[in-house]
Write a protein that holds these residues in place. Structure first.
Motif, mmCIF file in Angstrom:
data_model
loop_
_atom_site.group_PDB
_atom_site.id
_atom_site.type_symbol
_atom_site.label_atom_id
_atom_site.label_comp_id
_atom_site.label_asym_id
_atom_site.label_seq_id
_atom_site.Cartn_x
_atom_site.Cartn_y
_atom_site.Cartn_z
ATOM 1 N N ASN A 1 75.707 17.878 58.585
ATOM 2 C CA ASN A 1 75.376 18.132 59.927
ATOM 3 C C ASN A 1 76.218 19.280 60.754
ATOM 4 O OD1 ASN A 1 73.380 16.277 59.864
ATOM 5 N ND2 ASN A 1 75.009 14.582 60.364
ATOM 6 N N THR A 2 77.696 19.118 60.269
ATOM 7 C CA THR A 2 78.546 20.291 60.852
ATOM 8 C C THR A 2 78.029 21.706 60.468
ATOM 9 O OG1 THR A 2 80.379 18.864 60.704
ATOM 10 C CG2 THR A 2 80.887 21.205 60.932
ATOM 11 N N LEU A 3 77.751 21.891 58.959
ATOM 12 C CA LEU A 3 77.231 23.107 58.552
ATOM 13 C C LEU A 3 75.771 23.465 59.284
ATOM 14 C CD1 LEU A 3 78.816 24.889 56.552
ATOM 15 C CD2 LEU A 3 79.628 22.649 56.617
ATOM 16 N N GLU A 4 74.852 22.498 59.477
ATOM 17 C CA GLU A 4 73.647 22.830 60.193
ATOM 18 C C GLU A 4 73.837 23.254 61.488
ATOM 19 O OE1 GLU A 4 70.653 23.002 59.162
ATOM 20 O OE2 GLU A 4 70.647 21.755 57.327
ATOM 21 N N ALA A 5 75.001 22.687 62.197
ATOM 22 C CA ALA A 5 75.213 23.365 63.708
ATOM 23 C C ALA A 5 75.780 24.524 63.592
ATOM 24 C CB ALA A 5 76.344 22.234 64.282
ATOM 25 N N LEU B 1 65.379 12.368 64.266
ATOM 26 C CA LEU B 1 66.391 13.315 64.952
ATOM 27 C C LEU B 1 65.400 14.510 65.282
ATOM 28 C CD1 LEU B 1 69.209 14.725 65.362
ATOM 29 C CD2 LEU B 1 69.022 15.601 63.064
ATOM 30 N N ALA B 2 64.418 14.788 64.171
ATOM 31 C CA ALA B 2 63.496 16.028 64.813
ATOM 32 C C ALA B 2 62.685 15.753 66.087
ATOM 33 C CB ALA B 2 62.496 16.299 63.448
ATOM 34 N N PRO C 1 74.285 16.011 72.364
ATOM 35 C CA PRO C 1 75.368 16.960 72.417
ATOM 36 C C PRO C 1 76.766 16.368 73.119
ATOM 37 C CG PRO C 1 73.262 18.025 72.927
ATOM 38 C CD PRO C 1 73.175 16.582 72.648
ATOM 39 N N ASP C 2 76.401 15.549 74.159
ATOM 40 C CA ASP C 2 77.673 15.288 74.910
ATOM 41 C C ASP C 2 78.461 14.077 74.420
ATOM 42 O OD1 ASP C 2 75.879 13.102 75.348
ATOM 43 O OD2 ASP C 2 75.902 13.599 77.460
ATOM 44 N N ASP D 1 73.589 20.737 70.012
ATOM 45 C CA ASP D 1 72.379 20.247 69.341
ATOM 46 C C ASP D 1 72.621 18.463 69.286
ATOM 47 O OD1 ASP D 1 69.718 19.788 68.987
ATOM 48 O OD2 ASP D 1 69.646 21.187 67.378
ATOM 49 N N TYR D 2 71.343 17.805 68.902
ATOM 50 C CA TYR D 2 71.446 16.489 68.499
ATOM 51 C C TYR D 2 71.775 16.544 67.180
ATOM 52 C CZ TYR D 2 69.305 15.315 73.189
ATOM 53 O OH TYR D 2 69.162 15.028 74.325
ATOM 54 N N ARG D 3 72.512 15.556 66.686
ATOM 55 C CA ARG D 3 73.046 15.385 65.188
ATOM 56 C C ARG D 3 72.927 13.868 64.769
ATOM 57 N NH1 ARG D 3 77.534 15.660 68.439
ATOM 58 N NH2 ARG D 3 79.220 14.449 67.734
ATOM 59 N N LEU D 4 73.114 13.916 63.283
ATOM 60 C CA LEU D 4 73.012 12.595 62.749
ATOM 61 C C LEU D 4 74.563 12.034 62.657
ATOM 62 C CD1 LEU D 4 70.105 12.744 60.138
ATOM 63 C CD2 LEU D 4 70.215 11.723 62.549
#
Length: 464
Positions: A370-374, A97-98, A64-65, A13-16
């Motif tokens: 962000n890692t935990l959200e993913a 981001l949203a 994501p890439d 997913d997209y992330r910050l």
């Protein structure tokens, strides 16, 4: 730009990504002359400023890439300097981001009431002469459909009304910036939204003065967009009605599937759900006192943490089974490797925080939100294949802890919920019991609904 976090985790997913920016760096051109041909070439480079105060922090959006998402990220960086600069871009970054995630979602088929909706393929460039057809307007409808406090909400997300308004305001600001700098056309065929001027009194007129209507304070003109008019001004939903703790059945599903995540992520999320920690408190959980005493005769282990909201240390309670897993994790081989990497960072002065944290990424740094959200997103997708009603966010883990703690203590001690308020406030790290009160109200309402349901069942069973 200097990257601050470099995780090995794989994202879908997209992330910050947090970075530091030299806001006074200047573009320079170097000239190189080929001694043989005499050809002159020019190479651009950024000349850094020497003022440390000009180093500012912001977030950028990463695909994501691994690609940086433009122009959203460029806009966030631009807000650090010049006219209209701001000190904190976190809220703005979350809004963009949203928006970026929403745009990406339109590139795939959607299912609504069993009907398959073909992809729309929206992008930030999607503007027409009709504002309702533009990407910003459709994003506003998405936000409103996913406000957890609105009865009209139909989506799976769980935005608060305040967050939805803030996110939309950030997106409109982003579009104004693009049009102002020529990244997007601003004409009758590319309408962002229509604006209306509103005159507002800003004077100090006393509303209790019977002659207030004869006194005129200063007036100011504000612009309000048709898009922002869609959002109610005030979220009148009581705080306890916004809580969404897991039900017993959903808590059981969480317990069954949480172990499918990497061990560190699993333990961090369980600390939130079983000990009431905030994410930042769990990712910075100290390792120093783990395993120094024998607690095998206890049901819960009292444990003191110092990295808290407001930096005030507090004592939490960790179930003995979870505590024993933390002991084992502290000695595992992967953590020892990560600990070595962290020590290298400390020795090279790349890391100034010398605290020994229990959970470290493969780069030797604490895990990021962000890692935990993913990871939590991955867990949610897995559980929803079993039960589509299982939709929670990380912050719901903390309310799950609070409400289930109240329910257990209420039954065991046979006391009113209000009697438990001070103790829960201490465990949760609330500076005031006014914050804790929403959990008391939630459980009182839950009990009331339970009594009504039981009364109805009794009448049915007696044939009334």
């Amino acid at each position: 730009m200097i990257e601050k976090h470099d995780e090995n985790d794989v994202y879908d997913d997209y992330r910050l990504l947090s970075i530091e920016v030299d806001t006074l760096a200047k573009l320079r051109i170097s000239q190189v002359i080929d001694t043989d041909s005499g050809e002159v070439t020019h190479s651009p480079y950024l000349s850094p400023s020497k003022l440390q105060s000009r180093i500012k922090k912001t977030d950028i959006i990463v695909a994501p890439d691994g690609r940086v998402v433009y122009p959203q990220s460029l806009y966030l960086v631009s807000k650090l300097s010049g006219d209209g600069k701001i000190q904190d871009t976190k809220s703005m970054a979350k809004g963009l981001l949203a928006f970026t995630r929403y745009l990406d979602s339109t590139h795939y088929p959607q299912v609504d009431d069993g009907n398959v909706i073909p992809p729309q393929y929206l992008s930030y460039k999607t503007l027409t002469k009709h504002e309702e057809e533009g990407a910003p307007w459709q994003f506003a409808e998405h936000l409103l459909a996913n406000c957890r406090s609105r009865k009209e909400a139909t989506g799976d997300e769980a935005y608060s009304l305040n967050s939805a308004r803030s996110y939309m305001g950030s997106v409109i600001g982003f579009y104004k910036w693009m049009q102002r700098h020529g990244y997007l056309k601003n004409d009758d065929e590319h309408v962002l939204t229509h604006f209306t001027e509103v005159e507002v009194n800003v004077g100090d007129t006393n509303q209790h003065d019977m002659l207030a209507h004869t006194k005129y304070g200063a007036k100011r003109l504000y612009e309000i967009s048709n898009i922002m008019k869609m959002f109610p001004k005030i979220d009148k939903t009581p705080a306890h009605q916004k809580l969404k703790p897991m039900t017993l059945e959903h808590k059981e599903l969480f317990s069954q599937h949480i172990r499918t995540l990497p061990k560190a992520a699993s333990l961090i999320l369980r600390l939130c759900e079983e000990a009431g920690l905030r994410i930042d408190e769990a990712t910075h959980f100290p390792a120093r006192d783990i395993g120094d005493k024998d607690f095998s005769g206890l049901d819960v282990v009292p444990f003191t943490i110092t990295h808290t909201k407001g930096t005030k240390q507090r004592t939490i309670e960790i179930p003995i089974a979870l505590y024993e897993e933390l002991e084992q994790f502290k000695e595992c081989s992967q953590r020892q490797k990560n600990l070595t990497r962290r020590q290298d960072l400390i020795n090279s002065k790349e890391e100034l925080d010398t605290t020994e944290y229990l959970f470290l990424s493969n780069k030797g740094r604490p895990y990021t939100a962000n890692t935990l959200e993913a990871h939590f997103s991955e867990l949610r997708q897995r559980i929803r294949t079993i039960d589509p009603e299982w939709y929670y966010r990380i912050h719901d883990l903390r309310s799950t802890y609070a409400t289930h703690w109240l329910w257990r203590e209420y039954r065991e001690r046979q006391v009113a919920y209000e009697y438990l308020m001070d103790e829960l406030a201490s465990l949760m790290g609330h500076s005031s019991t006014a914050t804790t009160e929403k959990y008391i109200k939630f459980m009182s309402k839950f009990d009331e609904q339970l009594r009504v349901a039981q009364s109805k069942n009794n009448k049915i069973n007696k044939g009334w």
